[in-house]
Design an enzyme around this catalytic site. Structure first.
Site, PDB file in Angstrom:
ATOM      1  N   ASP A 478       0.549  -1.239   0.041  1.00 39.95           N
ATOM      2  CA  ASP A 478      -0.036   0.375  -0.303  1.00 39.95           C
ATOM      3  C   ASP A 478       1.198   1.068  -0.037  1.00 39.95           C
ATOM      4  OD1 ASP A 478      -2.127   1.259   0.123  1.00 39.95           O
ATOM      5  OD2 ASP A 478      -3.241  -0.021   2.071  1.00 39.95           O
ATOM      6  N   ASP A 548     -10.598   2.196  -2.771  1.00 34.81           N
ATOM      7  CA  ASP A 548     -11.160   1.769  -1.633  1.00 34.81           C
ATOM      8  C   ASP A 548     -13.277   1.570  -1.193  1.00 34.81           C
ATOM      9  OD1 ASP A 548      -9.139   1.118  -0.562  1.00 34.81           O
ATOM     10  OD2 ASP A 548      -8.388   3.131   0.570  1.00 34.81           O
TER      11      ASP A 548
HETATM   12  C1  GLA Z   1      -6.145   1.533   2.244  1.00 32.80           C
HETATM   13  C2  GLA Z   1      -6.369   0.778   1.500  1.00 32.80           C
HETATM   14  C3  GLA Z   1      -7.001   0.018   2.079  1.00 32.80           C
HETATM   15  C4  GLA Z   1      -6.880  -0.530   3.553  1.00 32.80           C
HETATM   16  C5  GLA Z   1      -6.009   0.673   4.312  1.00 32.80           C
HETATM   17  C6  GLA Z   1      -5.518   0.223   5.451  1.00 32.80           C
HETATM   18  O1  GLA Z   1      -6.846   2.534   2.107  1.00 32.80           O
HETATM   19  O2  GLA Z   1      -7.135   0.850   0.239  1.00 32.80           O
HETATM   20  O3  GLA Z   1      -7.503  -1.404   1.499  1.00 32.80           O
HETATM   21  O4  GLA Z   1      -5.495  -1.705   3.691  1.00 32.80           O
HETATM   22  O5  GLA Z   1      -5.091   1.520   3.262  1.00 32.80           O
HETATM   23  O6  GLA Z   1      -5.401   0.840   6.022  1.00 32.80           O
END
Ligand code: GLA
Length: 731
Positions: A478, A548
């Site tokens: 990420d 997300d």
């Molecule tokens: C980001 C990712 C999510 C999740 C969060 C965790 O927003 O896109 O899928 O992994 O971080 O903090």
């Protein structure tokens, strides 16, 4: 097919199965002559129009500026009289910015050279041919290699540029703008198509009439961003999925970029694509060279659908790498929306057990497993397992998961550092920052200065230590903030302008190491959803988390925009719980499944909290995934209708290579009273064949489905969906 140079006409001709790209030299200038449907001959040089006023300077030096400001350049430069947007801009130590290139030499080779330190498409001597044209500015002692590759079986070509300071004249030349591609044409009332967005609303398709002046998209956020995609396409008026001419450009890069189209005073359009000149200044010392990223160019004579399928084939065949690119991925259960930061080993195992009983194959532990990571305010950088939450560490968790037949995957965010972390307390200077100015926070975190060797090595050590401490078979990498406060304690003042570029190179170096050291681990890139969904990251990971926003209805537009340029099997897509955590909407479980099926497919919820009815549908959904994954991963994708456009329903189709099987996904977003069926024209079928609609005894002619359509009956209620399977009948 391939590349030829016609000495008599001084014309380079780059052919793909259905397209030609031509450029010619006139009085030393390398001029763009033609891009479009395949040409038979090599007579296109006249299209550069150097035989009409204002002529080349060799014929009429009086109006050199008028020539420079109107000629179709292959790689335009700044400071000498072309007042349109340029690809190359420089500054000398004396403070001057003039640069003018003329043809020196060229070479044609089979195959394709890898770009050092950069992701790029690849090909062998059997499937592609490359051309290097070297241009030079003798006043500066500067050389530019323009590199082109055409693929034997695809209507795509790639371009990149290498800038070299030969040292013959200048000990140092500062590069202030180096773009990768330019395409000069006459405007044909083009429309400009770009992709824009925001967090949880990525890759929205925008079409607008091209106007005089400069327009386009860009990112100055240090990543390609939620807000824009390094892509543009010019479309002739009225272009649809099946008709119209499309000129597309896509950059294989993951940082700042600009994609611009400029209509000039003569009604010509110049499209450019490359690394953004914003905060870019590269010190090129004598003997050094700078490699610009690669741009992909696609011309489609058959509308947007043709462009899409060429890009899909190019990326599937010549960009994605590694063991997983051609393999069915395990059905995963990700812990994020199901548990967030609230978990311990027992809870995770209980979730996993419940998922495994329904057919899920891999458990992915998302954020919250390391350091003091109670919430998203702390601990990034402290990549040590939190044994209070996870006694026995990741090893115990992985072993127990493996014992129940599940694989184990893990989330990491290696590029970041929280101010509240042991790492920051020990090394506050490791965060990007401008001395004397408190750096801005974003999700309460800073960005690590990966351009410093010791920082990069620390990050790599932690990745390696974590990945070898347990049987980890998947990693979600990420990156949850944009770059600001660009200062590195490791770079001298005259190299600070290299920081955002070097940052991306460092990310690539880490991911290349990852792919080499852990070739069997499935890597999924992510950036606060889809802020770094670009061809650059795809070179390292065969899938990227799309957004997300996991709501099935919101996902229709997000996945439509993503699939416009990226293969379906690269789109991270999960079924999540309702009411949806991003928008509060409740959609039927089977619709959530059908929408996620278009991507990698998986679950992001606590299966124990679903209703019995929802849970009972999961084995069937997973069976659909196993059944259709090969088709979805390898087939041709056709967009049949867009909810974004019609505000009522969405429809897409995937057809197998041999045209024997077609899967149609229909989502009726909003129900309406007193509606007849919708007759949707299918695509990609064999008109001479007959197809049976699975589950019925109805047989249709391929031609009837293509030209008459398939009636899709109204469904009862909002957010309803159906999968329709058509199979070719044996005679
Ligand atoms: C980001 C990712 C999510 C999740 C969060 C965790 O927003 O896109 O899928 O992994 O971080 O903090």
């Amino acid at each position: 097919m391939g590349i030829l140079y016609d000495e008599k006409n001084r014309l380079f001709k780059l052919d793909t199965p259905h397209t030609s790209y031509c450029m010619g030299t006139r009085d030393g200038y390398l001029l763009h002559c033609y891009y479009g449907p395949r040409l038979r001959g090599t007579d296109a040089a006249y299209l550069a129009r150097t035989d009409e006023p204002p002529y080349t300077p060799a014929r009429s030096a009086r109006d050199k500026l008028s020539f420079l400001d109107a000629a179709p350049f292959e790689y335009p430069t700044g400071g000498v009289g072309d007042f349109r947007t340029h690809c190359l801009e420089i500054r000398t130590t004396a403070g001057h910015n003039a640069v003018e290139l003329s043809y020196r030499r060229h070479s044609i080779q089979k195959g394709k050279r890898p770009l050092p330190g950069l992701p790029a498409t690849f090909g062998s001597a059997h499937d592609c041919t490359s051309l290097t044209v070297t241009l030079a500015d003798d006043v500066l002692g500067l050389e530019v290699d323009l590199e082109y590759t055409v693929f034997e079986d695809l209507d795509a070509l790639t371009r990149s540029a290498v800038i070299r300071n030969t040292g013959a004249k200048e000990p140092v030349i500062y590069l202030t703008k180096v773009l990768s591609a330019c395409l000069d044409m006459d405007d044909r009332d083009f429309e400009l198509l770009t992709l824009h967005g925001s967090w949880a609303r990525e890759r929205v398709i925008q079409r607008q009439r091209l106007a005089v002046g400069r327009q386009g998209v860009f990112s100055e956020r240090g990543e390609t961003s939620h807000q824009a995609q390094p892509f543009l396409a010019l479309l002739t008026p009225g272009t649809t999925q099946t008709q119209g001419q499309v000129y597309a450009m896509h950059l294989v890069w993951s940082g700042n970029f600009e994609a611009q189209a400029e209509v000039d005073q003569h009604g010509q359009v110049r499209s450019v694509l490359g690394v953004s000149p914003y905060d870019f200044c590269w010190k090129l010392s004598a003997g050094e060279s700078f490699q610009a990223p690669e741009a992909v160019l696609v011309y489609s004579h058959h509308g947007l659908g043709g462009m899409t399928r060429t890009l899909h084939d190019l990326y599937r065949g010549h960009l994605l790498r590694g063991e997983w690119k051609d393999k069915k991925r395990p059905v995963l259960l990700n812990s994020w929306e199901g548990a967030y930061f609230d978990f311990d080993t027992e809870k995770l195992l209980a979730m996993a057990r419940s998922g495994a009983a329904l057919g899920m194959e891999m458990f992915v532990l998302d954020d919250g497993w390391f350091g003091d990571r109670r919430d998203d305010n702390r601990a990034l950088g402290d990549w040590y397992v939190n044994e209070e939450k996870l006694p026995g560490g990741l090893k115990r968790l992985a072993d127990e998961l493996n014992a129940m037949g599940m694989k184990f995957g893990l989330w990491m965010e290696p590029e970041m550092i929280s101010p509240d972390s042991d790492l920051y307390r020990a090394h506050p200077d490791w965060a990007l920052q401008v001395p004397g100015r408190p750096a801005g926070l974003c999700r309460n975190q800073y960005v690590l200065d990966l351009t410093r060797r010791e920082v990069l090595e620390y990050v790599w050590d932690r990745i390696e230590a974590i990945l070898t401490c347990a049987n980890i078979e998947y990693v979600k990498w990420d990156m949850n903030r944009q770059l600001s406060d660009l200062g590195s304690t490791g770079l001298p003042g005259d190299r600070q302008g290299e920081l955002s570029y070097r940052y991306v190179l460092a990310v690539y170096e880490l991911q290349e190491r990852f792919c080499t050291r852990f070739p069997n681990v499935l890597l999924e890139n992510c950036s606060g959803g889809g802020a770094r969904y670009d061809p650059g990251m795809l070179y390292y990971s065969p899938q990227i988390w799309c957004s997300d926003d996991t709501d099935a209805v919101e996902r229709l537009a997000i996945q439509e925009g993503t699939a416009l340029v990226y293969p379906l099997a690269t789109m991270g897509a999960h079924v999540s719980a309702c009411p949806n955590h991003a928008v509060g909407r409740t959609t039927p479980m089977d619709t959530r499944g059908h929408v996620a099926l278009a991507g990698t497919f998986g679950y992001e919820l606590d299966p124990r909290k679903l209703t019995e009815e929802e849970r009972s549908q999961i084995p069937g959904q997973i069976a659909l995934y196993h059944r259709f994954n090969a088709l979805l991963r390898t087939g041709g994708y056709y967009r049949l209708a867009s909810y974004r456009e019609n505000h009522a329903f969405d429809c897409w189709q995937v057809v197998s290579r041999d045209r024997r099987t077609a899967l149609v996904t229909y989502v009726q977003v909003l129900a309406a009273a007193n509606r007849r069926s919708r007759r949707v024209l299918l695509q990609g079928l064999d008109p001479a064949a007959s197809y049976r609609l699975e589950g019925t005894d109805r047989i249709f002619g391929g031609d009837t489905l293509l030209y008459g359509g398939l009636p899709l009956e109204p469904l009862w209620g909002d957010f309803r969906s159906r999968l329709l399977v058509l199979r070719m009948q044996e005679d």
